[in-house]
Every structure is written in structure tokens, then in C-alpha cells.
Design an enzyme around this catalytic site. Structure first.
Site, PDB file in Angstrom:
ATOM      1  N   ASP A  66       0.859  -1.183   0.000  1.00  0.00           N
ATOM      2  CA  ASP A  66       0.000   0.000   0.000  1.00  0.00           C
ATOM      3  C   ASP A  66       0.891   1.229   0.000  1.00  0.00           C
ATOM      4  O   ASP A  66       1.847   1.303   0.763  1.00  0.00           O
ATOM      5  CB  ASP A  66      -0.930   0.009   1.214  1.00  0.00           C
ATOM      6  CG  ASP A  66      -2.124   0.906   0.926  1.00  0.00           C
ATOM      7  OD1 ASP A  66      -2.839   0.641  -0.048  1.00  0.00           O
ATOM      8  OD2 ASP A  66      -2.297   1.904   1.650  1.00  0.00           O
ATOM      9  N   HIS A 167      10.696   4.431  -2.822  1.00  0.00           N
ATOM     10  CA  HIS A 167      10.028   4.004  -1.596  1.00  0.00           C
ATOM     11  C   HIS A 167       9.837   2.477  -1.602  1.00  0.00           C
ATOM     12  O   HIS A 167      10.054   1.793  -0.615  1.00  0.00           O
ATOM     13  CB  HIS A 167       8.679   4.725  -1.473  1.00  0.00           C
ATOM     14  CG  HIS A 167       7.812   4.665  -2.706  1.00  0.00           C
ATOM     15  ND1 HIS A 167       8.308   4.870  -3.963  1.00  0.00           N
ATOM     16  CD2 HIS A 167       6.496   4.373  -2.872  1.00  0.00           C
ATOM     17  CE1 HIS A 167       7.338   4.731  -4.850  1.00  0.00           C
ATOM     18  NE2 HIS A 167       6.222   4.435  -4.211  1.00  0.00           N
TER      19      HIS A 167
HETATM   20  P1  IMP Z   1      -1.874   1.938  -4.073  1.00  0.00           P
HETATM   21  O1  IMP Z   1      -0.964   1.338  -3.099  1.00  0.00           O
HETATM   22  O2  IMP Z   1      -1.926   1.127  -5.322  1.00  0.00           O
HETATM   23  O3  IMP Z   1      -3.213   2.269  -3.495  1.00  0.00           O
HETATM   24  O4  IMP Z   1      -1.167   3.295  -4.543  1.00  0.00           O
HETATM   25  C1  IMP Z   1      -1.703   4.565  -4.346  1.00  0.00           C
HETATM   26  C2  IMP Z   1      -1.489   5.436  -5.562  1.00  0.00           C
HETATM   27  O5  IMP Z   1      -0.115   5.758  -5.670  1.00  0.00           O
HETATM   28  C3  IMP Z   1      -1.916   4.799  -6.874  1.00  0.00           C
HETATM   29  O6  IMP Z   1      -2.565   5.784  -7.647  1.00  0.00           O
HETATM   30  C4  IMP Z   1      -0.606   4.413  -7.530  1.00  0.00           C
HETATM   31  O7  IMP Z   1      -0.683   4.516  -8.926  1.00  0.00           O
HETATM   32  C5  IMP Z   1       0.349   5.440  -6.955  1.00  0.00           C
HETATM   33  N1  IMP Z   1       1.688   4.902  -6.836  1.00  0.00           N
HETATM   34  C6  IMP Z   1       2.114   3.948  -5.963  1.00  0.00           C
HETATM   35  N2  IMP Z   1       3.418   3.702  -6.138  1.00  0.00           N
HETATM   36  C7  IMP Z   1       3.824   4.505  -7.140  1.00  0.00           C
HETATM   37  C8  IMP Z   1       5.068   4.680  -7.803  1.00  0.00           C
HETATM   38  O8  IMP Z   1       6.087   4.030  -7.534  1.00  0.00           O
HETATM   39  N3  IMP Z   1       5.074   5.613  -8.776  1.00  0.00           N
HETATM   40  C9  IMP Z   1       3.995   6.319  -9.128  1.00  0.00           C
HETATM   41  N4  IMP Z   1       2.820   6.198  -8.562  1.00  0.00           N
HETATM   42  C10 IMP Z   1       2.726   5.281  -7.579  1.00  0.00           C
END
Ligand code: IMP
Length: 182
Positions: A66, A167
Site C-alpha cells: 500500500d 520508496h
Molecule cells: P496503491 O498502493 O496502489 O493504493 O497506490 C496509491 C497510488 O499511488 C496509486 O494511484 C498508484 O498509482 C500510486 N503509486 C504507488 N506507487 C507509485 C510509484 O512508484 N510511482 C507512481 N505512482 C505510484
């Protein structure tokens, strides 16, 4: 060789996770599943519940991820709402919210939660940086607008070098260290 299952429906994440974990001698088996994502103020709580939900769905030890982008001038927004904000206002919307703001500081956080039915562990990776002035070409998600500290390029412009800063890399390095010790 160690093996772990990663539950995700994000191919971009899968590609990065595979590359990072294989550098630690861990082979990844991907399961295309959407574990339940609870609404919470805390990324940790979301990741923990997501790992339990993934384990309940697939019945084997699993990791989930997440993430959140936290923009200082927006009091941490989009944070735990990053996914929703990306789908609605997108990168251009984040840049628009920062027009006129001298403070462009932001951070990206990744939480990798592992659950095997008994033990739950959380590994966190964080990268500090800035939001760029423009949406750059390439990358995925917020890659085109996030400039990690130590470079003037966005994650999108860094391409394969993204992992030197990301990250996700930091969280997975920590996970790999814990997992290899078990
Ligand atoms: P989730 O963990 O998929 O809910 O990520 C939250 C948001 O952050 C989503 O819109 C992902 O596309 C974005 N996101 C997560 N990691 C990255 C990354 O490494 N680069 C760009 N966007 C990210």
C-alpha cells in the site's frame, strides 16, 4: 531460492517488485487479486487488513503493498487517498493545487505487509522529494511529477534508475532482510 506470493492487480508494481526481490534471491509468484482495502487514516492499518484479506483469498503466505504520496503544502494530501486522487484529479490536478506555493516538498511511502496466517510483518520505505512544476513524460501513476531528493529528474525521467531512490525499493529491501532471516 526463496519464494513469496505478491497479491496485486498493478502490473507496474509487479514489474518493479520482481526486479527488486530477485536481486535478493527471492522469486515472486504473482496472484491477480484485489484484497479488500479498508478506509482508514493509517496506511499501516490499510496494509495490515489488505494482507489478511489476501491470505484469506489465496490461502498461502502473501505480501501486499500500500502506497501514498504525501504533499506537505496540502497537509499530506493525497496520502491514503492517493489512488482515488490519481483516478479523479490526476497528476495535472496535483500540480494545479500547488500553483503559487513555494513549498513543493512531498514524500512517497510504501508499506509492504506480509502475512502467513500467524505472523504479520510490515516493512516501510519512504523517499522524500518534491513535486515537479510540470507533468513529465513516461512512467506510471505519480512517477511523472515526483522528483526524489538527490536528483532533479522525476521518477518517470529516471526510468530504470528509479529503483536507486524508490520508496518501494526501500520497503522491499527491509522485507527481504526479514524474510531471508526466517
Ligand atoms: P496503491 O498502493 O496502489 O493504493 O497506490 C496509491 C497510488 O499511488 C496509486 O494511484 C498508484 O498509482 C500510486 N503509486 C504507488 N506507487 C507509485 C510509484 O512508484 N510511482 C507512481 N505512482 C505510484
Amino acid at each position: 531460492m526463496l519464494f513469496v506470493t505478491f497479491a496485486s492487480t498493478n502490473e507496474n508494481k509487479n514489474r518493479e517488485v520482481e526486479k527488486i526481490l530477485s536481486s535478493h534471491g527471492i522469486s515472486v509468484d504473482f496472484v491477480w487479486t484485489s484484497p479488500v482495502e479498508i478506509q482508514s487514516e493509517s496506511l499501516e492499518e490499510i496494509a495490515r487488513e489488505k494482507a489478511k484479506s489476501a491470505f484469506a483469498q489465496i490461502g498461502k503466505p502473501v505480501i501486499v503493498e500500500d502506497d501514498g504520496l504525501f504533499v506537505d503544502a496540502l497537509k499530506g494530501f493525497p496520502g491514503q487517498y492517493s489512488s482515488h486522487a490519481f483516478k479523479t484529479i490526476g497528476n495535472a490536478g496535483i500540480i494545479k493545487l500547488l500553483v503559487g506555493s513555494a513549498d513543493r516538498n512531498a514524500s512517497f511511502r510504501s508499506l509492504i505487509a506480509f502475512y502467513d496466517g500467524k505472523h504479520l510483518s510490515i516493512s516501510e520505505g519512504r523517499v522524500d522529494g518534491k513535486i515537479s512544476d510540470n507533468v513529465t513524460e513516461g512512467g506510471w501513476g505519480y512517477d511523472p511529477i515526483f522528483v526524489p531528493s538527490g536528483t532533479s529528474l522525476t521518477f518517470a525521467q529516471l526510468k530504470e534508475k528509479k529503483n536507486e531512490y524508490s520508496h518501494r525499493k526501500k520497503a522491499l529491501d527491509d522485507f527481504a532482510r526479514l524474510y531471508s532471516k526466517e
